[in-house]
Design a protein around this motif. Sequence first.
Motif, short mmCIF file in Angstrom:
data_model
loop_
_atom_site.label_atom_id
_atom_site.label_comp_id
_atom_site.label_asym_id
_atom_site.label_seq_id
_atom_site.Cartn_x
_atom_site.Cartn_y
_atom_site.Cartn_z
N ILE A 232 -29.61 77.36 -15.58
CA ILE A 232 -29.21 75.95 -15.64
C ILE A 232 -28.72 75.60 -17.04
O ILE A 232 -27.69 74.94 -17.20
CB ILE A 232 -30.37 75.03 -15.23
N LEU A 233 -29.43 76.06 -18.06
CA LEU A 233 -29.00 75.79 -19.44
C LEU A 233 -27.67 76.46 -19.74
O LEU A 233 -26.80 75.88 -20.40
CB LEU A 233 -30.07 76.26 -20.42
N LEU B 297 -21.88 75.92 -20.61
CA LEU B 297 -20.52 76.33 -20.27
C LEU B 297 -19.67 75.14 -19.86
O LEU B 297 -18.54 74.98 -20.31
CB LEU B 297 -20.55 77.37 -19.15
N VAL B 298 -20.20 74.28 -19.01
CA VAL B 298 -19.46 73.11 -18.54
C VAL B 298 -19.15 72.17 -19.70
O VAL B 298 -18.03 71.67 -19.84
CB VAL B 298 -20.25 72.38 -17.42
N SER B 299 -20.13 71.93 -20.58
CA SER B 299 -19.88 71.02 -21.70
C SER B 299 -18.84 71.60 -22.65
O SER B 299 -18.00 70.88 -23.20
CB SER B 299 -21.18 70.70 -22.44
N THR B 300 -18.84 72.91 -22.85
CA THR B 300 -17.84 73.55 -23.70
C THR B 300 -16.45 73.41 -23.09
O THR B 300 -15.49 73.09 -23.80
CB THR B 300 -18.17 75.05 -23.88
N LEU B 301 -16.34 73.63 -21.80
CA LEU B 301 -15.04 73.51 -21.14
C LEU B 301 -14.53 72.07 -21.18
O LEU B 301 -13.35 71.83 -21.43
CB LEU B 301 -15.13 73.99 -19.69
N LEU B 302 -15.40 71.11 -20.94
CA LEU B 302 -14.98 69.72 -20.95
C LEU B 302 -14.58 69.27 -22.35
O LEU B 302 -13.62 68.53 -22.52
CB LEU B 302 -16.08 68.82 -20.39
#
Length: 86
Positions: free
Chosen positions: A4-5, A10-15
């Motif tokens: 989950i972490l 990963l999602v926050s880096t992509l966004l």
Amino acid sequence: MRRILAATALVSTLLTGAALAQEPGRSGAPPRNITSTGVTKPPGGGSPMAPAAQAEMAKAQKAATNRDKAWDSKMRTTMGSICKGC
């Protein structure tokens, strides 16, 4: 919990990367000029066209307009017996 972490990171880096890429000043690329028709122009407006090229472009645009009008007229008479329009 680790998955989950890792997924959240990963999602926050992509966004964050996508948001930074859309800001013209932060991406390192010069800002783009977009015309009212949505055409992207190079920074600085590019070099002005020669008068002969402008005349040729105007002639080509007029010819294209005449072709479009002729096609529309032909389609109106041809399709008029089939379809009365929406």
